[in-house]
Write a protein that holds these residues in place. Sequence first.
Motif, short mmCIF file in Angstrom:
data_model
loop_
_atom_site.label_atom_id
_atom_site.label_comp_id
_atom_site.label_asym_id
_atom_site.label_seq_id
_atom_site.Cartn_x
_atom_site.Cartn_y
_atom_site.Cartn_z
N MET A 62 0.81 -1.21 0.00
CA MET A 62 0.00 0.00 0.00
C MET A 62 0.85 1.26 0.00
O MET A 62 0.38 2.34 -0.37
CB MET A 62 -0.95 0.02 1.21
CG MET A 62 -1.96 -1.10 1.19
SD MET A 62 -3.10 -1.08 2.61
CE MET A 62 -4.26 0.21 2.11
N ASP A 63 2.09 1.13 0.43
CA ASP A 63 3.01 2.28 0.43
C ASP A 63 4.43 1.75 0.27
O ASP A 63 5.02 1.24 1.22
CB ASP A 63 2.88 3.08 1.73
CG ASP A 63 3.81 4.28 1.78
OD1 ASP A 63 4.48 4.56 0.76
OD2 ASP A 63 3.88 4.94 2.83
N TYR A 174 -3.34 5.84 3.02
CA TYR A 174 -3.36 5.18 1.71
C TYR A 174 -3.83 6.16 0.64
O TYR A 174 -3.28 6.18 -0.47
CB TYR A 174 -4.26 3.95 1.76
CG TYR A 174 -4.38 3.25 0.42
CD1 TYR A 174 -3.26 2.84 -0.28
CD2 TYR A 174 -5.64 3.03 -0.14
CE1 TYR A 174 -3.37 2.22 -1.52
CE2 TYR A 174 -5.76 2.41 -1.38
CZ TYR A 174 -4.63 2.01 -2.06
OH TYR A 174 -4.74 1.40 -3.29
N TRP A 175 -4.85 6.97 0.94
CA TRP A 175 -5.25 8.00 -0.02
C TRP A 175 -4.08 8.94 -0.30
O TRP A 175 -3.82 9.28 -1.46
CB TRP A 175 -6.43 8.83 0.52
CG TRP A 175 -6.56 10.10 -0.28
CD1 TRP A 175 -7.12 10.23 -1.52
CD2 TRP A 175 -6.04 11.38 0.06
NE1 TRP A 175 -6.99 11.53 -1.97
CE2 TRP A 175 -6.33 12.25 -1.01
CE3 TRP A 175 -5.37 11.89 1.18
CZ2 TRP A 175 -5.96 13.60 -1.01
CZ3 TRP A 175 -5.00 13.23 1.18
CH2 TRP A 175 -5.29 14.07 0.10
N VAL A 177 -0.89 8.41 -0.18
CA VAL A 177 0.08 7.74 -1.07
C VAL A 177 -0.46 7.70 -2.50
O VAL A 177 0.25 8.02 -3.46
CB VAL A 177 0.37 6.31 -0.57
CG1 VAL A 177 1.20 5.54 -1.58
CG2 VAL A 177 1.09 6.36 0.78
N SER A 178 -1.72 7.32 -2.64
CA SER A 178 -2.33 7.21 -3.97
C SER A 178 -2.35 8.55 -4.69
O SER A 178 -2.30 8.61 -5.93
CB SER A 178 -3.76 6.67 -3.86
OG SER A 178 -3.78 5.41 -3.22
N ALA A 179 -2.43 9.64 -3.91
CA ALA A 179 -2.51 10.99 -4.49
C ALA A 179 -1.14 11.62 -4.69
O ALA A 179 -1.06 12.79 -5.08
CB ALA A 179 -3.36 11.89 -3.59
N LYS A 181 1.27 11.83 -2.25
CA LYS A 181 1.73 12.36 -0.96
C LYS A 181 1.72 13.89 -0.91
O LYS A 181 2.76 14.53 -0.73
CB LYS A 181 3.11 11.82 -0.59
CG LYS A 181 3.11 10.31 -0.33
CD LYS A 181 4.39 9.82 0.30
CE LYS A 181 4.29 8.33 0.64
NZ LYS A 181 5.52 7.79 1.24
N LEU A 263 -10.04 5.48 -4.23
CA LEU A 263 -9.08 4.61 -3.53
C LEU A 263 -9.11 3.22 -4.16
O LEU A 263 -9.72 2.29 -3.60
CB LEU A 263 -9.42 4.52 -2.04
CG LEU A 263 -9.38 5.82 -1.26
CD1 LEU A 263 -10.08 5.67 0.08
CD2 LEU A 263 -7.94 6.24 -1.04
N PRO A 264 -8.49 3.04 -5.31
CA PRO A 264 -8.48 1.70 -5.93
C PRO A 264 -7.82 0.68 -5.01
O PRO A 264 -6.94 1.01 -4.20
CB PRO A 264 -7.64 1.91 -7.19
CG PRO A 264 -7.66 3.39 -7.45
CD PRO A 264 -7.76 4.03 -6.10
N PRO A 266 -5.39 -1.85 -3.49
CA PRO A 266 -3.94 -2.05 -3.66
C PRO A 266 -3.64 -3.47 -4.13
O PRO A 266 -4.55 -4.32 -4.11
CB PRO A 266 -3.39 -1.81 -2.25
CG PRO A 266 -4.53 -2.22 -1.35
CD PRO A 266 -5.79 -1.82 -2.08
#
Length: 270
Positions: A62-63, A174-175, A177-179, A181, A263-264, A266
């Motif tokens: 996830m990260d 998690y959002w 990271v997905s965005a 940071k 938030l797809p 992981p």
Amino acid sequence: MSANSYLFGLANQGIIRDQEMEGIQRSVDTLVNRLCWHFGTEIADQFKFGSYTRGTILPRCMDAGSDVDYMIVFADPRFRPQTYLNRLRQFVEARYSRSEIAQSHPTIILNLNHIRFELVPAIRDAWGGLHIPAPASDYQDWLATDPNGFNANLTVANQRHNSLIKPVVRVAKYWNVSAGKPFASYDLEQRIVGLSFPVLTFISEQRLSAYFYGVIDGLTVPWDAPAWKRNAVERAKTYVRQAQENAQFNNHAEAERCMQRLLPLPPCGG
């Protein structure tokens, strides 16, 4: 299904499981032993801190940048920060010659296959207070710190909110990271703990979506922040508004799809 159940699934995936946790612990044990062998009495203390000790560290699926913060307190406080950073760099070069090593002030980064360590040098003052290297732009060499002081604040908040703060922290991280940071991970955790969440009367399993929506609604960035950061926050707010509107009309499947788009899943969620 609903947005709430989807977010709960993400929060559960954000918990580091046995095999990964065992690997991290073996690496920590190895680090402890190698530091002791290398430095001996030059080190007064060493310990973990940060999200790993708070239970809010994300698994690497996830990260990819998940790390364990590790503080090394040197016994002799007379030198400037770069002296201790150099000593740590020499240590990792000698003991981890095949691993990826870098300096990212004020830490030495040791990147192993399954976890990354951020090694932070520290000294104690005459009263026992801890100090770490100040940011390069600061006017002073050392900065006072309480590395595990925030842990108690998060624990109290988590207890007050029926054990929902840690799950919402994991989902929000998690959002983040997905965005890309837009926020520093620690700053985001502090923001969440400082929020005033609404008092909800329904069972706790139905609250996580409301808490996550509250986190996103409360996010702000400075007016002069880069466009990509402003866009990332606005995109999240848009999906949250859409999810809330759909939930109000009992269209829970569409509310869930809003969260899936934001938030797809992981790789560890497949």
